[in-house]
Motif scaffolding. Sequence first.
Motif, PDB file in Angstrom:
ATOM      1  N   ILE A  99       2.192 -16.116  27.962  1.00 60.23           N
ATOM      2  CA  ILE A  99       2.688 -14.737  28.072  1.00 60.23           C
ATOM      3  C   ILE A  99       2.990 -14.163  26.694  1.00 60.23           C
ATOM      4  N   ASP A 100       3.687 -14.939  25.887  1.00 61.36           N
ATOM      5  CA  ASP A 100       4.095 -14.449  24.559  1.00 61.36           C
ATOM      6  C   ASP A 100       2.899 -14.098  23.691  1.00 61.36           C
ATOM      7  N   ILE A 101       1.850 -14.924  23.739  1.00 67.58           N
ATOM      8  CA  ILE A 101       0.707 -14.663  22.853  1.00 67.58           C
ATOM      9  C   ILE A 101      -0.074 -13.430  23.310  1.00 67.58           C
ATOM     10  N   HIS A 102      -0.132 -13.191  24.608  1.00 61.01           N
ATOM     11  CA  HIS A 102      -0.757 -11.963  25.104  1.00 61.01           C
ATOM     12  C   HIS A 102       0.011 -10.733  24.631  1.00 61.01           C
ATOM     13  N   LEU A 103       1.332 -10.797  24.763  1.00 57.39           N
ATOM     14  CA  LEU A 103       2.153  -9.656  24.357  1.00 57.39           C
ATOM     15  C   LEU A 103       2.089  -9.459  22.843  1.00 57.39           C
ATOM     16  N   LEU A 104       2.028 -10.568  22.091  1.00 57.91           N
ATOM     17  CA  LEU A 104       1.965 -10.482  20.634  1.00 57.91           C
ATOM     18  C   LEU A 104       0.701  -9.765  20.180  1.00 57.91           C
ATOM     19  N   TYR A 105      -0.445 -10.202  20.665  1.00 54.77           N
ATOM     20  CA  TYR A 105      -1.704  -9.669  20.158  1.00 54.77           C
ATOM     21  C   TYR A 105      -2.094  -8.335  20.794  1.00 54.77           C
ATOM     22  N   SER A 106      -1.392  -7.941  21.836  1.00 55.00           N
ATOM     23  CA  SER A 106      -1.587  -6.581  22.356  1.00 55.00           C
ATOM     24  C   SER A 106      -0.503  -5.635  21.840  1.00 55.00           C
ATOM     25  N   ASP A 107       0.374  -6.175  20.983  1.00 55.35           N
ATOM     26  CA  ASP A 107       1.482  -5.400  20.402  1.00 55.35           C
ATOM     27  C   ASP A 107       2.290  -4.705  21.500  1.00 55.35           C
ATOM     28  N   THR A 108       2.631  -5.502  22.529  1.00 58.18           N
ATOM     29  CA  THR A 108       3.384  -4.980  23.670  1.00 58.18           C
ATOM     30  C   THR A 108       4.816  -5.494  23.624  1.00 58.18           C
ATOM     31  N   ARG A 109       5.761  -4.576  23.713  1.00 64.69           N
ATOM     32  CA  ARG A 109       7.180  -4.925  23.778  1.00 64.69           C
ATOM     33  C   ARG A 109       7.707  -4.433  25.110  1.00 64.69           C
ATOM     34  N   LEU A 110       7.891  -5.361  26.011  1.00 64.67           N
ATOM     35  CA  LEU A 110       8.283  -4.973  27.373  1.00 64.67           C
ATOM     36  C   LEU A 110       9.590  -4.200  27.378  1.00 64.67           C
ATOM     37  N   ARG A 111       9.661  -3.203  28.243  1.00 59.36           N
ATOM     38  CA  ARG A 111      10.849  -2.356  28.352  1.00 59.36           C
ATOM     39  C   ARG A 111      11.964  -3.048  29.139  1.00 59.36           C
ATOM     40  N   TYR A 112      11.647  -4.184  29.723  1.00 58.73           N
ATOM     41  CA  TYR A 112      12.615  -4.856  30.594  1.00 58.73           C
ATOM     42  C   TYR A 112      12.752  -6.311  30.144  1.00 58.73           C
ATOM     43  N   PRO A 113      13.896  -6.928  30.409  1.00 61.59           N
ATOM     44  CA  PRO A 113      14.086  -8.335  30.015  1.00 61.59           C
ATOM     45  C   PRO A 113      13.365  -9.289  30.971  1.00 61.59           C
ATOM     46  N   VAL A 114      12.788 -10.326  30.403  1.00 62.27           N
ATOM     47  CA  VAL A 114      12.148 -11.386  31.179  1.00 62.27           C
ATOM     48  C   VAL A 114      12.911 -12.683  30.938  1.00 62.27           C
ATOM     49  N   HIS A 115      13.341 -13.298  32.013  1.00 65.77           N
ATOM     50  CA  HIS A 115      14.040 -14.577  31.940  1.00 65.77           C
ATOM     51  C   HIS A 115      13.081 -15.654  32.411  1.00 65.77           C
ATOM     52  N   PHE A 116      12.686 -16.554  31.510  1.00 65.77           N
ATOM     53  CA  PHE A 116      11.717 -17.598  31.851  1.00 65.77           C
ATOM     54  C   PHE A 116      12.430 -18.912  32.125  1.00 65.77           C
ATOM     55  N   ILE A 117      12.140 -19.492  33.294  1.00 63.80           N
ATOM     56  CA  ILE A 117      12.745 -20.766  33.695  1.00 63.80           C
ATOM     57  C   ILE A 117      11.631 -21.797  33.831  1.00 63.80           C
ATOM     58  N   PRO A 118      11.537 -22.765  32.924  1.00 62.89           N
ATOM     59  CA  PRO A 118      10.458 -23.761  33.007  1.00 62.89           C
ATOM     60  C   PRO A 118      10.660 -24.710  34.184  1.00 62.89           C
ATOM     61  N   THR A 119       9.579 -25.026  34.858  1.00 67.16           N
ATOM     62  CA  THR A 119       9.624 -25.999  35.942  1.00 67.16           C
ATOM     63  C   THR A 119       9.260 -27.383  35.403  1.00 67.16           C
ATOM     64  N   VAL A 120       9.592 -28.400  36.171  1.00 65.26           N
ATOM     65  CA  VAL A 120       9.238 -29.778  35.809  1.00 65.26           C
ATOM     66  C   VAL A 120       8.374 -30.350  36.924  1.00 65.26           C
ATOM     67  N   ASP A 121       7.542 -31.317  36.587  1.00 70.39           N
ATOM     68  CA  ASP A 121       6.616 -31.857  37.581  1.00 70.39           C
ATOM     69  C   ASP A 121       6.888 -33.328  37.894  1.00 70.39           C
ATOM     70  N   ASP A 122       8.116 -33.792  37.588  1.00 66.04           N
ATOM     71  CA  ASP A 122       8.421 -35.202  37.828  1.00 66.04           C
ATOM     72  C   ASP A 122       9.594 -35.430  38.767  1.00 66.04           C
TER      73      ASP A 122
END
Length: 305
Positions: A99-122
């Motif tokens: 997500i971050d790299i897409h937003l970086l190279y499209s020069d997009t700064r979202l107007r809203y906050p995104v809270h990312f919660i990583p999942t685990v697979d174990d």
Amino acid sequence: MMFDLTILGSNSATPAYGRNQTSQILSIENRLYLIDCGEGTQLQLIRYGIKPSRIKHIFISHLHGDHYLGLVGLLSSMHLGGRKDELSIYGPPALKEIIDIHLLYSDTRLRYPVHFIPTVDDEERVILQNEHITVRSFPLNHRIPCTGFRFDEPPPLAKINRDVCDELNIPSHLFSEIKKGGDYIDENGTIHQHTDLTLPPKAPRSYAYCSDTLNSGVYFSSIENVSLLYHEATFLHGMLVRAQETYHTTALEAGQIALKVGAKKLLIGHFSARYRELSPLLEECRSIFPNSHLATEGRMYHIEN
């Protein structure tokens, strides 16, 4: 309480025969939870009259494209639509980098906050809990890290037995505490147990989402006695070897799993593009588990016990 599932996409790796890639909306007490976000999800939301602005939580099972490639476009459209509310995204740790790299190279700064919660697979883990639902992630067995998600509503409160309470002249303002487990002491000092003053509540409802996985049993304990089970059924059982090679499940195996874990109802999806007609998959599944249904795009399924 509202507890409804709408299928947005039901196909596997590629769209075919009018079927889109995997995506679902779970509606719980007017709150929307998006589960996976394959290509075309935005168009499906528009088609079925679902406003993206109402989505507060997004769950991504794994990083195969048919389960997440619609996500960045959806985030961008929410931004262009003027969204201000926070959005929570749950998924594999590498998804944040994507997500971050897409937003970086499209020069997009979202107007809203995104809270990312990583999942685990174990291991199984609670990843969200509010007054309406508890959400757990649990490991599946796929070629890359992959998790399923289970949504459980809290146990409902007991119901007041009006006949008994009226006979004892119990004031109605005490009903709330009695439903929560409080006893009643009358003017003579007699204790009336709350179990004698109430009726048993309905069993809590639940929904489990099993995306791409081999039939290995590692996740069976996480989906026991679920009200509605969605399980991938990519192939007919005649292609079991291919299913095992690609870490997928057959329709027959999906029925066997539903029976083994005590599910009340089964939806099958993630259909291979090799199948124009889906009735053979449903028939195969129903030969083991009769209360099986196709995950049909645009259809809403009310979850009940």
